[in-house]
Design a protein around this motif. Structure first.
Motif, short mmCIF file in Angstrom:
data_model
loop_
_atom_site.label_atom_id
_atom_site.label_comp_id
_atom_site.label_asym_id
_atom_site.label_seq_id
_atom_site.Cartn_x
_atom_site.Cartn_y
_atom_site.Cartn_z
N UNK A 1 5.53 0.39 -7.84
CA UNK A 1 4.22 -0.03 -7.36
C UNK A 1 3.85 0.83 -6.16
N UNK A 2 2.65 1.36 -6.14
CA UNK A 2 2.22 2.24 -5.05
C UNK A 2 2.26 1.52 -3.71
N UNK A 3 1.98 0.22 -3.71
CA UNK A 3 2.02 -0.53 -2.44
C UNK A 3 3.42 -0.52 -1.85
N UNK A 4 4.46 -0.60 -2.71
CA UNK A 4 5.83 -0.58 -2.22
C UNK A 4 6.19 0.79 -1.66
N UNK A 5 5.72 1.85 -2.31
CA UNK A 5 5.96 3.22 -1.84
C UNK A 5 5.26 3.42 -0.50
N UNK A 6 4.02 2.96 -0.38
CA UNK A 6 3.26 3.10 0.88
C UNK A 6 3.95 2.34 2.00
N UNK A 7 4.39 1.12 1.73
CA UNK A 7 5.06 0.32 2.76
C UNK A 7 6.35 0.96 3.21
N UNK A 8 7.09 1.56 2.28
CA UNK A 8 8.35 2.23 2.63
C UNK A 8 8.09 3.43 3.54
N UNK A 9 6.89 4.00 3.45
CA UNK A 9 6.52 5.14 4.31
C UNK A 9 5.85 4.69 5.60
N UNK A 10 5.77 3.36 5.81
CA UNK A 10 5.18 2.84 7.02
C UNK A 10 3.66 2.75 6.96
N UNK B 1 -1.67 13.70 -7.63
CA UNK B 1 -0.42 13.79 -6.90
C UNK B 1 -0.22 12.55 -6.02
N UNK B 2 0.97 11.99 -6.05
CA UNK B 2 1.27 10.79 -5.26
C UNK B 2 1.28 11.06 -3.76
N UNK B 3 1.24 12.31 -3.35
CA UNK B 3 1.17 12.59 -1.91
C UNK B 3 -0.15 12.11 -1.31
N UNK B 4 -1.11 11.73 -2.15
CA UNK B 4 -2.37 11.18 -1.65
C UNK B 4 -2.15 9.90 -0.84
N UNK B 5 -1.00 9.25 -1.04
CA UNK B 5 -0.66 8.06 -0.27
C UNK B 5 -0.52 8.42 1.21
N UNK B 6 -0.12 9.65 1.48
CA UNK B 6 0.16 10.08 2.85
C UNK B 6 -1.07 10.70 3.50
N UNK B 7 -2.16 9.96 3.56
CA UNK B 7 -3.41 10.43 4.15
C UNK B 7 -3.20 10.74 5.63
N UNK B 8 -3.71 11.89 6.10
CA UNK B 8 -3.53 12.23 7.51
C UNK B 8 -4.33 11.33 8.44
N UNK B 9 -3.90 11.27 9.68
CA UNK B 9 -4.59 10.51 10.71
C UNK B 9 -5.77 11.34 11.21
#
Length: 95
Positions: free
Chosen positions: A83-92, A21-29
């Motif tokens: 690209x996952x890097x672009x998705x991650x950057x868009x999410x801050x 799942x691509x939500x893995x990009x949103x790792x919690x703090x």
């Protein structure tokens, strides 16, 4: 399945490894209150949707890039590839 890589064009899905799942990009703090529960949810709880789903794919036999692929899990039709890097950057997130 053909994955249209944003930089390389059409590639056979056999060149890639599916990573979930691509939500893995949103790792919690890990420093926030309730981090233990957040990490449990992050690590173990996943939806199993029928229909459109955002997934992480790794171009293992190519340029070794990470992609976010939006795919219909019923028909396997791919509607977008980023690209996952672009998705991650868009999410801050840093990439």
């Amino acid at each position: 399945m053909i994955i249209h890589h944003p930089l390389l064009g059409p590639c056979d899905a056999q060149e890639f490894t599916y990573l979930g799942d691509a939500s893995l990009i949103e790792r919690p703090d890990g420093m926030t209150e309730g981090a233990e529960a957040a990490f449990y949810n992050y690590q173990y709880l996943r939806d199993n949707p029928a229909g459109l789903h955002r997934e992480l794919w790794f171009h293992e036999q190519g340029d070794r890039s990470w992609l976010v692929v939006t795919r219909d899990t019923v028909t396997h039709e791919i509607t977008s590839v980023e690209l996952a890097r672009d998705v991650a950057r868009a999410k801050g997130r840093s990439a």
